[in-house]
Design an enzyme around this catalytic site. Structure first.
Site, PDB file in Angstrom:
ATOM      1  N   CYS A  28      23.196  10.193  86.515  1.00  0.00           N
ATOM      2  CA  CYS A  28      24.545   9.643  86.377  1.00  0.00           C
ATOM      3  C   CYS A  28      24.711   9.225  84.921  1.00  0.00           C
ATOM      4  O   CYS A  28      23.756   9.281  84.144  1.00  0.00           O
ATOM      5  CB  CYS A  28      24.751   8.476  87.338  1.00  0.00           C
ATOM      6  SG  CYS A  28      23.471   7.224  87.234  1.00  0.00           S
ATOM      7  N   ARG A 120      17.019  14.310  76.307  1.00  0.00           N
ATOM      8  CA  ARG A 120      17.741  15.454  76.867  1.00  0.00           C
ATOM      9  C   ARG A 120      18.046  16.472  75.783  1.00  0.00           C
ATOM     10  O   ARG A 120      18.573  16.121  74.723  1.00  0.00           O
ATOM     11  CB  ARG A 120      19.052  14.974  77.484  1.00  0.00           C
ATOM     12  CG  ARG A 120      19.746  16.031  78.327  1.00  0.00           C
ATOM     13  CD  ARG A 120      21.096  15.529  78.799  1.00  0.00           C
ATOM     14  NE  ARG A 120      21.587  16.254  79.955  1.00  0.00           N
ATOM     15  CZ  ARG A 120      22.867  16.287  80.324  1.00  0.00           C
ATOM     16  NH1 ARG A 120      23.781  15.621  79.624  1.00  0.00           N
ATOM     17  NH2 ARG A 120      23.245  16.961  81.385  1.00  0.00           N
ATOM     18  N   TYR A 152      19.186  21.066  79.804  1.00  0.00           N
ATOM     19  CA  TYR A 152      20.420  21.466  80.492  1.00  0.00           C
ATOM     20  C   TYR A 152      20.860  22.814  79.935  1.00  0.00           C
ATOM     21  O   TYR A 152      21.127  22.952  78.737  1.00  0.00           O
ATOM     22  CB  TYR A 152      21.504  20.408  80.269  1.00  0.00           C
ATOM     23  CG  TYR A 152      22.756  20.613  81.110  1.00  0.00           C
ATOM     24  CD1 TYR A 152      22.742  21.347  82.293  1.00  0.00           C
ATOM     25  CD2 TYR A 152      23.978  20.055  80.723  1.00  0.00           C
ATOM     26  CE1 TYR A 152      23.879  21.509  83.060  1.00  0.00           C
ATOM     27  CE2 TYR A 152      25.127  20.204  81.488  1.00  0.00           C
ATOM     28  CZ  TYR A 152      25.070  20.940  82.655  1.00  0.00           C
ATOM     29  OH  TYR A 152      26.208  21.108  83.417  1.00  0.00           O
ATOM     30  N   HIS A 176      20.468  20.219  87.160  1.00  0.00           N
ATOM     31  CA  HIS A 176      21.269  21.061  88.062  1.00  0.00           C
ATOM     32  C   HIS A 176      20.646  22.455  88.265  1.00  0.00           C
ATOM     33  O   HIS A 176      21.358  23.460  88.370  1.00  0.00           O
ATOM     34  CB  HIS A 176      22.703  21.190  87.539  1.00  0.00           C
ATOM     35  CG  HIS A 176      23.281  19.919  86.987  1.00  0.00           C
ATOM     36  ND1 HIS A 176      22.950  18.661  87.483  1.00  0.00           N
ATOM     37  CD2 HIS A 176      24.158  19.683  85.962  1.00  0.00           C
ATOM     38  CE1 HIS A 176      23.599  17.728  86.786  1.00  0.00           C
ATOM     39  NE2 HIS A 176      24.319  18.311  85.861  1.00  0.00           N
ATOM     40  N   ASP A 245      25.716  12.562  89.610  1.00  0.00           N
ATOM     41  CA  ASP A 245      26.397  13.067  88.409  1.00  0.00           C
ATOM     42  C   ASP A 245      27.665  12.261  88.085  1.00  0.00           C
ATOM     43  O   ASP A 245      28.450  12.661  87.242  1.00  0.00           O
ATOM     44  CB  ASP A 245      26.721  14.561  88.528  1.00  0.00           C
ATOM     45  CG  ASP A 245      27.240  15.162  87.234  1.00  0.00           C
ATOM     46  OD1 ASP A 245      26.745  14.781  86.158  1.00  0.00           O
ATOM     47  OD2 ASP A 245      28.156  16.009  87.284  1.00  0.00           O
TER      48      ASP A 245
HETATM   49  C1  0GY Z   1      26.503  16.672  83.561  1.00  0.00           C
HETATM   50  C2  0GY Z   1      27.232  17.861  83.195  1.00  0.00           C
HETATM   51  C3  0GY Z   1      28.099  18.018  82.171  1.00  0.00           C
HETATM   52  C4  0GY Z   1      28.286  17.137  81.081  1.00  0.00           C
HETATM   53  C5  0GY Z   1      27.327  16.422  80.494  1.00  0.00           C
HETATM   54  O1  0GY Z   1      26.493  15.153  78.787  1.00  0.00           O
HETATM   55  C6  0GY Z   1      27.495  15.667  79.257  1.00  0.00           C
HETATM   56  O2  0GY Z   1      28.603  15.600  78.734  1.00  0.00           O
HETATM   57  O3  0GY Z   1      26.127  16.370  80.991  1.00  0.00           O
HETATM   58  C7  0GY Z   1      28.918  19.221  82.157  1.00  0.00           C
HETATM   59  O4  0GY Z   1      30.038  19.184  81.603  1.00  0.00           O
HETATM   60  O5  0GY Z   1      28.506  20.248  82.720  1.00  0.00           O
HETATM   61  O6  0GY Z   1      25.365  16.752  83.959  1.00  0.00           O
HETATM   62  O7  0GY Z   1      27.041  15.592  83.434  1.00  0.00           O
END
Ligand code: 0GY
Length: 290
Positions: A28, A120, A152, A176, A245
């Site tokens: 989150c 991250r 990510y 994810h 999330d």
């Molecule tokens: C998530 C996914 C997104 C955004 C971010 O750090 C962020 O802005 O993670 C996304 O837009 O896919 O995990 O929050």
């Protein structure tokens, strides 16, 4: 800049599913509040405030005990908002930072003292300007003991990222599940490639998260997500994490009901033992080991 975005549900339902005692929402974010914690000049979206009070109220409403707060891209490499939220949690939150790879040892130690346990590395071009693999690897080699790297990316670059992921010198957590096309089913090309990644190292973990992002075509109750993800959780039960999330960055179009997201948990982890691993044991090992 464009108007500020609201990406979260105004009144999420009470879930039918009750998480086990100590349950951790392991993905989150917090946004701002902007007056205290301005967004980055490089932010790709400008959200309304979604601060710690809102996050902790949601935690309680959903029946969770703890949060792992992941620094959102809109705050860039200034982790002050994330650290402030952790500090206000009375020990019930830990975090993942986004850092300038040139960060020094003192600053890393300060992040550790503030409850951060990972960094991250974001590869989504719509969220960040660049993702320098060599610099990521360099800083990953200097992280405080016990930290991990959260990565990510989207499924179409997994093959290209494999050498980079193989070289990360700390445990890896994949946000994810690397955004597979869940419509392909549990043994489609994306899930097959992701399983090969998990099989390449025993210390790669994954977040079985975001049906709202990954099953847009199906939509709530996200049957395709459940069908594709339940076998993954069953086959890698000690490496799966779960999170809401919230506040669902960028999800303006199909804002999920967080209560419905919680009700997906028994569909991807059908037994009490699996649920306990997903929500308590696994995130505790990564975030509350010390
Ligand atoms: C998530 C996914 C997104 C955004 C971010 O750090 C962020 O802005 O993670 C996304 O837009 O896919 O995990 O929050």
């Amino acid at each position: 800049m464009a108007d500020r975005i609201v990406s979260w549900h105004a009144s999420p339902s009470k879930p039918r599913y009750t998480p086990p005692p100590g349950a951790i929402d392991a993905h989150c974010h917090v946004f701002g509040p902007m007056a205290r914690f301005p967004f980055s000049a490089k932010a790709k979206y400008l959200p309304e405030d979604a601060g710690p009070d809102m996050l902790f109220a949601l935690r309680d409403h959903l029946g969770f005990s703890r949060n792992v707060i992941v620094q959102a891209s809109c705050h860039g490499t200034d982790n002050a908002a994330t650290l402030d939220a952790i500090a206000r949690s009375q020990g019930r939150a830990r975090g993942v930072a986004v850092v300038d790879p040139a960060i020094g040892a003192d600053e890393l130690a300060a992040l550790h003292a503030g409850g951060i346990r990972g960094v991250r590395f974001n590869f989504l071009q719509r969220l960040v300007d660049d993702a320098p693999k060599d610099r990521f690897l360099e800083v990953a080699g200097r992280l405080p003991a016990g930290w991990h790297a959260v990565i990510y990316f989207e499924a179409d670059i997994l093959a290209e990222l494999r050498p980079f992921i193989a070289a990360i010198p700390v445990p890896v957590v994949v946000d994810h599940m690397g955004r597979p096309d869940v419509g392909q089913g549990p043994h489609g090309p994306d899930m097959t490639a992701f399983r090969a990644l998990l099989d390449s190292r025993p210390d790669i973990w994954f977040k079985a998260t975001c049906p709202d992002r990954l099953d847009i075509a199906g939509g709530d109750p996200w049957d395709a997500f459940a069908t594709a993800v339940a076998p993954l959780v069953a086959d890698y039960p000690d490496r799966a994490l779960w999170g809401t999330d919230w506040p669902h960055p960028n999800m303006e179009q199909a804002i999920p009901d967080d209560g419905h997201l919680v009700d997906m948990i028994p569909r991807i982890a059908p037994t009490a033992e699996l649920q306990r691993k997903l929500l308590v044991d696994n995130p505790e090992r990564l975030y509350w080991a010390d």
